[in-house]
Design a protein around this motif. Structure first.
Motif, PDB file in Angstrom:
ATOM      1  N   LYS A   8     -16.865  23.342 -33.121  1.00 37.23           N
ATOM      2  CA  LYS A   8     -15.343  23.780 -33.480  1.00 37.23           C
ATOM      3  C   LYS A   8     -14.368  24.069 -32.454  1.00 37.23           C
ATOM      4  CE  LYS A   8     -17.063  28.715 -33.990  1.00 37.23           C
ATOM      5  NZ  LYS A   8     -17.561  29.601 -35.024  1.00 37.23           N
ATOM      6  N   TRP A  11     -12.819  20.233 -32.259  1.00 38.82           N
ATOM      7  CA  TRP A  11     -11.778  19.936 -33.404  1.00 38.82           C
ATOM      8  C   TRP A  11     -10.256  20.159 -32.971  1.00 38.82           C
ATOM      9  CZ3 TRP A  11     -12.069  16.284 -36.557  1.00 38.82           C
ATOM     10  CH2 TRP A  11     -13.207  15.894 -37.245  1.00 38.82           C
ATOM     11  N   GLU A  14      -9.045  17.620 -30.564  1.00 40.48           N
ATOM     12  CA  GLU A  14      -8.916  16.221 -31.375  1.00 40.48           C
ATOM     13  C   GLU A  14      -7.543  16.430 -32.134  1.00 40.48           C
ATOM     14  OE1 GLU A  14     -10.690  13.368 -31.285  1.00 40.48           O
ATOM     15  OE2 GLU A  14     -11.608  14.140 -29.464  1.00 40.48           O
ATOM     16  N   SER A  37     -10.897  26.445 -39.320  1.00 41.51           N
ATOM     17  CA  SER A  37     -11.633  24.975 -38.993  1.00 41.51           C
ATOM     18  C   SER A  37     -13.126  25.250 -38.706  1.00 41.51           C
ATOM     19  CB  SER A  37     -10.995  24.371 -37.712  1.00 41.51           C
ATOM     20  OG  SER A  37     -11.115  25.308 -36.791  1.00 41.51           O
ATOM     21  N   ASN A  39     -17.214  23.078 -37.861  1.00 37.98           N
ATOM     22  CA  ASN A  39     -17.647  21.916 -37.344  1.00 37.98           C
ATOM     23  C   ASN A  39     -17.350  20.365 -37.848  1.00 37.98           C
ATOM     24  OD1 ASN A  39     -19.588  22.089 -39.006  1.00 37.98           O
ATOM     25  ND2 ASN A  39     -21.360  22.066 -37.712  1.00 37.98           N
ATOM     26  N   ARG A  41     -14.259  20.052 -40.097  1.00 33.37           N
ATOM     27  CA  ARG A  41     -12.728  19.754 -40.449  1.00 33.37           C
ATOM     28  C   ARG A  41     -11.998  20.825 -39.588  1.00 33.37           C
ATOM     29  NH1 ARG A  41     -15.626  21.058 -44.571  1.00 33.37           N
ATOM     30  NH2 ARG A  41     -15.845  18.906 -45.214  1.00 33.37           N
ATOM     31  N   SER A  59     -11.005  15.183 -40.439  1.00 38.17           N
ATOM     32  CA  SER A  59     -12.359  15.289 -40.406  1.00 38.17           C
ATOM     33  C   SER A  59     -12.998  14.041 -40.001  1.00 38.17           C
ATOM     34  CB  SER A  59     -13.096  15.464 -41.897  1.00 38.17           C
ATOM     35  OG  SER A  59     -12.835  14.322 -42.577  1.00 38.17           O
TER      36      SER A  59
END
Length: 118
Positions: A8, A11, A14, A37, A39, A41, A59
């Motif tokens: 997490k 994300w 990203e 959020s 792990n 999405r 995702s």
């Protein structure tokens, strides 16, 4: 094919990278401060150049619209199309994105043509 799982902490990195890539071609885009959020999405609140609001799920499957307003996942249960990139998603939902992106591309090509004429 199994879902690629990021932790997490990864994300948000990203998502920020994706947001930075499209920032010039949308009014606003930010990670949702309300939707958690995990792990698998993360959620991005996005306003197109047409001033249309969306909640986008990012995702391992890609990007998809899950709501028609910020922090809204009411469309998450519907099998909405996943797009591999944020560009593909925006190309589908925003005519002004296509114009903005195409205009920027044309300017870069013109600059390249000028620099190679010498």
């Amino acid at each position: 094919m199994s879902e690629q799982v990021l932790d997490k902490e990864t994300w948000p990195q990203e998502a920020e990278a994706a947001i930075n890539d499209i920032r010039k071609h949308v009014k606003t885009a930010n990670i949702s401060p309300l939707l958690k959020s995990n792990n698998q999405r993360i959620y991005i609140n996005l306003t197109t150049l047409e001033s249309t609001n969306y909640c986008i799920e990012m995702s391992a499957s890609g990007f998809r619209v899950v709501g028609r307003k910020y922090n809204d996942t009411s469309l998450a249960t519907i099998e909405n199309m996943n797009y591999e990139t944020p560009y593909a998603l925006l190309n589908s939902i925003s005519q002004k994105y296509r114009e903005s992106f195409g205009g920027e591309l044309m300017n870069k090509l013109l600059d390249l043509a000028k620099s190679t004429e010498g």
